[in-house]
Design a protein around this motif. Structure first.
Motif, PDB file in Angstrom:
ATOM      1  N   ARG A 120       0.829  -1.209   0.000  1.00 33.78           N
ATOM      2  CA  ARG A 120       0.000   0.000   0.000  1.00 33.78           C
ATOM      3  C   ARG A 120       0.857   1.249   0.000  1.00 33.78           C
ATOM      4  NH1 ARG A 120      -4.314   0.288   4.646  1.00 33.78           N
ATOM      5  NH2 ARG A 120      -4.588   2.324   3.632  1.00 33.78           N
ATOM      6  N   ILE A 121       1.900   1.240   0.831  1.00 31.53           N
ATOM      7  CA  ILE A 121       2.753   2.424   0.922  1.00 31.53           C
ATOM      8  C   ILE A 121       3.453   2.692  -0.401  1.00 31.53           C
ATOM      9  CG2 ILE A 121       4.839   3.365   1.997  1.00 31.53           C
ATOM     10  CD1 ILE A 121       4.004   1.923   4.576  1.00 31.53           C
ATOM     11  N   VAL A 122       4.024   1.639  -0.989  1.00 35.94           N
ATOM     12  CA  VAL A 122       4.751   1.817  -2.249  1.00 35.94           C
ATOM     13  C   VAL A 122       3.812   2.300  -3.356  1.00 35.94           C
ATOM     14  CG1 VAL A 122       5.980   0.599  -4.074  1.00 35.94           C
ATOM     15  CG2 VAL A 122       6.575   0.177  -1.689  1.00 35.94           C
ATOM     16  N   ARG A 123       2.630   1.712  -3.437  1.00 40.79           N
ATOM     17  CA  ARG A 123       1.681   2.155  -4.466  1.00 40.79           C
ATOM     18  C   ARG A 123       1.223   3.583  -4.225  1.00 40.79           C
ATOM     19  NH1 ARG A 123      -2.024  -3.373  -5.005  1.00 40.79           N
ATOM     20  NH2 ARG A 123      -0.475  -4.573  -6.201  1.00 40.79           N
ATOM     21  N   HIS A 124       1.036   3.931  -2.958  1.00 40.99           N
ATOM     22  CA  HIS A 124       0.616   5.300  -2.647  1.00 40.99           C
ATOM     23  C   HIS A 124       1.733   6.286  -2.952  1.00 40.99           C
ATOM     24  CE1 HIS A 124      -1.843   8.370  -0.792  1.00 40.99           C
ATOM     25  NE2 HIS A 124      -0.822   8.737  -0.039  1.00 40.99           N
ATOM     26  N   LEU A 125       2.966   5.891  -2.644  1.00 44.48           N
ATOM     27  CA  LEU A 125       4.091   6.777  -2.946  1.00 44.48           C
ATOM     28  C   LEU A 125       4.179   7.049  -4.440  1.00 44.48           C
ATOM     29  CD1 LEU A 125       6.855   5.300  -0.603  1.00 44.48           C
ATOM     30  CD2 LEU A 125       5.530   7.382  -0.265  1.00 44.48           C
ATOM     31  N   GLY A 126       3.852   6.032  -5.231  1.00 39.82           N
ATOM     32  CA  GLY A 126       3.886   6.208  -6.672  1.00 39.82           C
ATOM     33  C   GLY A 126       2.866   7.208  -7.172  1.00 39.82           C
ATOM     34  N   ALA A 127       1.841   7.488  -6.361  1.00 38.79           N
ATOM     35  CA  ALA A 127       0.797   8.429  -6.771  1.00 38.79           C
ATOM     36  C   ALA A 127       0.992   9.817  -6.168  1.00 38.79           C
ATOM     37  CB  ALA A 127      -0.577   7.885  -6.357  1.00 38.79           C
ATOM     38  N   LEU A 128       1.994   9.989  -5.291  1.00 36.95           N
ATOM     39  CA  LEU A 128       2.214  11.288  -4.656  1.00 36.95           C
ATOM     40  C   LEU A 128       3.019  12.207  -5.574  1.00 36.95           C
ATOM     41  CD1 LEU A 128       3.107  10.312  -0.975  1.00 36.95           C
ATOM     42  CD2 LEU A 128       0.945  11.212  -1.842  1.00 36.95           C
ATOM     43  N   PRO A 129       2.834  13.511  -5.448  1.00 34.15           N
ATOM     44  CA  PRO A 129       3.647  14.444  -6.234  1.00 34.15           C
ATOM     45  C   PRO A 129       5.120  14.293  -5.899  1.00 34.15           C
ATOM     46  CG  PRO A 129       1.786  15.568  -5.183  1.00 34.15           C
ATOM     47  CD  PRO A 129       1.856  14.196  -4.584  1.00 34.15           C
ATOM     48  N   ILE A 130       5.961  14.303  -6.910  1.00 33.05           N
ATOM     49  CA  ILE A 130       7.390  14.133  -6.682  1.00 33.05           C
ATOM     50  C   ILE A 130       7.942  15.263  -5.833  1.00 33.05           C
ATOM     51  CG2 ILE A 130       9.635  13.998  -7.827  1.00 33.05           C
ATOM     52  CD1 ILE A 130       8.290  12.591 -10.136  1.00 33.05           C
ATOM     53  N   GLY A 131       7.339  16.431  -5.937  1.00 33.99           N
ATOM     54  CA  GLY A 131       7.788  17.552  -5.127  1.00 33.99           C
ATOM     55  C   GLY A 131       7.726  17.272  -3.643  1.00 33.99           C
ATOM     56  N   TRP A 132       6.783  16.428  -3.223  1.00 36.02           N
ATOM     57  CA  TRP A 132       6.691  16.093  -1.798  1.00 36.02           C
ATOM     58  C   TRP A 132       7.948  15.357  -1.340  1.00 36.02           C
ATOM     59  CZ3 TRP A 132       6.359  11.241   0.685  1.00 36.02           C
ATOM     60  CH2 TRP A 132       6.073  11.308   2.052  1.00 36.02           C
ATOM     61  N   PHE A 133       8.463  14.465  -2.172  1.00 30.96           N
ATOM     62  CA  PHE A 133       9.691  13.744  -1.833  1.00 30.96           C
ATOM     63  C   PHE A 133      10.879  14.699  -1.772  1.00 30.96           C
ATOM     64  CE2 PHE A 133       6.914  10.653  -3.781  1.00 30.96           C
ATOM     65  CZ  PHE A 133       7.058   9.534  -2.987  1.00 30.96           C
ATOM     66  N   ARG A 134      10.909  15.627  -2.715  1.00 34.51           N
ATOM     67  CA  ARG A 134      12.048  16.541  -2.765  1.00 34.51           C
ATOM     68  C   ARG A 134      12.038  17.497  -1.580  1.00 34.51           C
ATOM     69  NH1 ARG A 134      12.410  19.051  -8.711  1.00 34.51           N
ATOM     70  NH2 ARG A 134      14.488  19.591  -7.968  1.00 34.51           N
ATOM     71  N   ALA A 135      10.855  17.820  -1.081  1.00 37.21           N
ATOM     72  CA  ALA A 135      10.752  18.777   0.019  1.00 37.21           C
ATOM     73  C   ALA A 135      11.052  18.129   1.362  1.00 37.21           C
ATOM     74  CB  ALA A 135       9.362  19.409   0.029  1.00 37.21           C
ATOM     75  N   SER A 136      10.326  17.054   1.692  1.00 38.82           N
ATOM     76  CA  SER A 136      10.497  16.501   3.039  1.00 38.82           C
ATOM     77  C   SER A 136      10.115  15.040   3.142  1.00 38.82           C
ATOM     78  CB  SER A 136       9.631  17.298   4.025  1.00 38.82           C
ATOM     79  OG  SER A 136       8.258  17.217   3.661  1.00 38.82           O
TER      80      SER A 136
END
Length: 600
Positions: A120-136
């Motif tokens: 679930r986490i991996v699939r959800h991460l795939g749907a999150l904006p990449i900017g969220w990863f770059r920020a925090s």
């Protein structure tokens, strides 16, 4: 339980008590919600643990009853003794079988839910904006995939059985002791009740103290990373003392926070340890028992069960205390995971559209990271197909922010960005990213072979296509000199490849993808002259026939661009080709003069 033990247990959970929102979600039942798919397994595990614990105390009761029989009627106790021997052996056998089955069910449920949650986490991460990863997001992802899931594992595989077992042992043991002698049972259990009261007192302010410790831990980690990452600068310029002072200050704060907690709970913690020990129960039982025996209100044979059963109860209770901390940690970990899963994904278009061409248009684009101050404000520009558009400006002018909006690392706050006449928000994210080649200053390589690192650009490409892309990126000869050629395994940092070689490897990846839109973000800013020249030749090959948008720090690299967009404070202040911008004697001309060493 000692203060030190409490602190170690709680410190693991404190990293997950970083906000009131986490605590609120935990109280709302995040753990129960995430465990819903394995609820039946948990019930079965709890039942088996309960029955196992009940069977596990039977041998102790059997020993006590054998002693009672021998003391009360030594001559006629033979039959009773063998009966209790059989009962004790049966109890031990049942305890072993049920304990194994309970552990088996618990670990199966643990593996099942952790697999589902990771998925679930991996699939959800795939749907999150990449900017969220770059920020925090990277730190939160690591915490969720490791620490949080590990804490939930502890709840299922260990804490559940320990808690149900402890409750069962106390209930069964207390029932048996009350059946022998009520006053003695009250005294034995009273010691444990006093232990529980002092334990609750020692833990009443745990959350506040743990939060303070976590802040200090964070500062220690930040100072450590700062020192390690900047060790070359620190040693070169002799700034180690200042950096180490920040580390020392963080350690001092952690020490003070820990000392404050210890000072507050040292008496209650020591009392809980004292009353929760076998020695305390033994002392109370012996003192009261001998007094009752001397008064004639208790037979010597009836004292034995309290010496065998009551004295052993703390051995079951103390692990349960640790297990209760594990449950608290698991609840906080579940809250963090639920909070991650509740983050809104990147919206996908309800009616997907297909771009007609690959020209890029920025139409009155504005964007704010915090919803208050615009990092990019009212930008309009057109980047026709087959042209090169350079974006320049001082640091913090909004250059990278603007290009991050194109692949939807973030969505615009106002206005629109179009590719081929279609708003990027109307293009499915997979298609949108597939239409772009993104080359950044910070090179990202996989822990895989050189060939596979290039093949990311197009997973179905054959070896010949991979090699042609490498030749076009001017990296083929370098790869051939590696020990394993294209099969050489790289680590995340690129192994023995230099910065320019790693950059050309990512350009080969972009060439292989064949995407019609190319975005280059400071691709040569950190390279020396030789590496920059090689990378520029590779970029020239990549850009042929494409819509190219390049963020440039070294202005001499973009003098041939079809248009240059000059940004300052998030606004587009100048545009035009190189010669025209120089003639205007504006911001671009001043930047050029500064870099070229010419007096304005």
């Amino acid at each position: 339980m000692s203060t030190a033990t409490d602190t170690r247990v709680a410190a693991g959970s404190g990293s997950h008590a970083d906000s009131d929102q986490s605590v609120g979600l935990a109280k709302a039942g995040a753990l129960a919600r995430l465990f819903a798919p394995i609820r039946t397994h948990l019930v079965v595990c709890a039942v088996l643990s309960t029955l196992s614990a009940a069977a596990g105390i039977v041998p102790y009761i059997a020993v006590a009853e054998i002693a009672r029989a021998m003391l009360n009627d030594p001559a006629g106790a033979g039959a009773a003794i063998w009966t209790w021997v059989g009962i004790g052996a049966a109890g031990a056998t049942v305890w072993l079988v049920l304990m194994v089955q309970s552990s088996r069910v618990g670990h199966y449920a643990d593996a099942k839910i952790l697999h589902e949650l990771r998925t679930r986490i991996v699939r959800h991460l795939g749907a999150l904006p990449i900017g969220w990863f770059r920020a925090s997001g990277s730190g939160r992802v690591k915490r969720a995939m490791t620490g949080d899931l590990e804490e939930m594992h502890e709840v299922i595989a260990h804490a559940l059985g320990q808690l149900t077992g402890a409750v069962t042992v106390v209930l069964v043991g207390a029932g048996y002791l009350f059946s022998v002698d009520v006053p003695m049972a009250l005294i034995a259990l009273g010691v444990l009740v006093v232990m529980g009261i002092f334990y609750r007192i020692s833990m009443r302010s745990m959350t506040a103290h743990v939060n303070r410790l976590i802040v200090a831990d964070t500062r220690i980690s930040a100072a450590s990373v700062e020192y390690a990452d900047g060790i070359q600068v620190v040693k070169t310029f002799g700034t180690g003392g200042r950096v180490l002072r920040r580390f020392d200050d963080a350690v001092d704060e952690h020490t003070q926070a820990f000392a404050a907690w210890v000072a507050e709970v040292r008496h209650s913690s020591a009392a809980s340890r004292l009353f929760g020990s076998e020695m305390a129960v033994l002392t109370a039982v012996m003192a009261a028992g001998l007094a009752f025996v001397s008064q004639g209100s208790l037979a010597v044979a009836d004292l034995v069960p309290f010496l065998v059963v009551a004295v052993g109860m703390p051995n079951s209770i103390l692990p349960a205390v640790t297990a209760s901390q594990g449950v608290r940690k698991g609840r906080m970990g579940a809250a963090n995971i639920e909070r991650l899963l509740s983050r809104p994904p990147l919206p996908e278009p309800e009616r997907p559209q297909k771009p007609q061409g690959h020209g890029v248009e920025f139409d009155q684009v504005s964007f704010s990271y915090d919803g208050v101050t615009n990092a990019v404000e009212d930008v309009s520009a057109v980047c026709p197909p087959g042209t090169v558009t350079a974006i320049v400006g001082p640091s913090g002018a909004g250059k990278t922010t603007l290009t991050s909006l194109l692949p939807r690392f973030y969505d615009v706050t106002a206005g629109a960005i179009r590719i081929g006449g279609v708003d990027v928000r109307s293009i499915p994210s997979a298609d949108l990213l597939g239409s772009m080649s993104l080359v950044f200053q910070d090179v990202a390589l996989l822990r895989d072979s050189v060939a596979e690192n290039i093949r990311i650009g197009r997973p179905d490409a054959d070896d010949a296509e991979v090699r042609r892309a490498a030749v076009a990126a001017h990296i083929h000869d370098v790869i051939e000199r590696l020990p394993g050629g294209y099969d050489t395994l790289l680590d995340g940092g690129g192994g023995s490849l230099s910065g320019g070689e790693r950059q050309r490897l990512t350009i080969a990846r972009a060439i292989l993808s064949g995407a019609p839109v190319v975005v280059l973000d400071e691709a040569t800013a950190a390279l020396d002259a030789d590496s920059e020249s090689a990378v520029q030749e590779a970029l020239a090959t990549l850009a042929v026939g494409k819509t190219v948008i390049v963020i440039a720090h070294r202005l001499h690299t973009i003098v041939g661009a079809d248009q240059i967009l000059v940004f300052d404070n998030g606004r587009l202040v100048e545009r035009g080709p190189h010669d025209e911008l120089l003639a205007r004697e504006g911001l671009y001309a001043r930047m050029w003069a500064a870099q070229e060493g010419v007096l304005a």
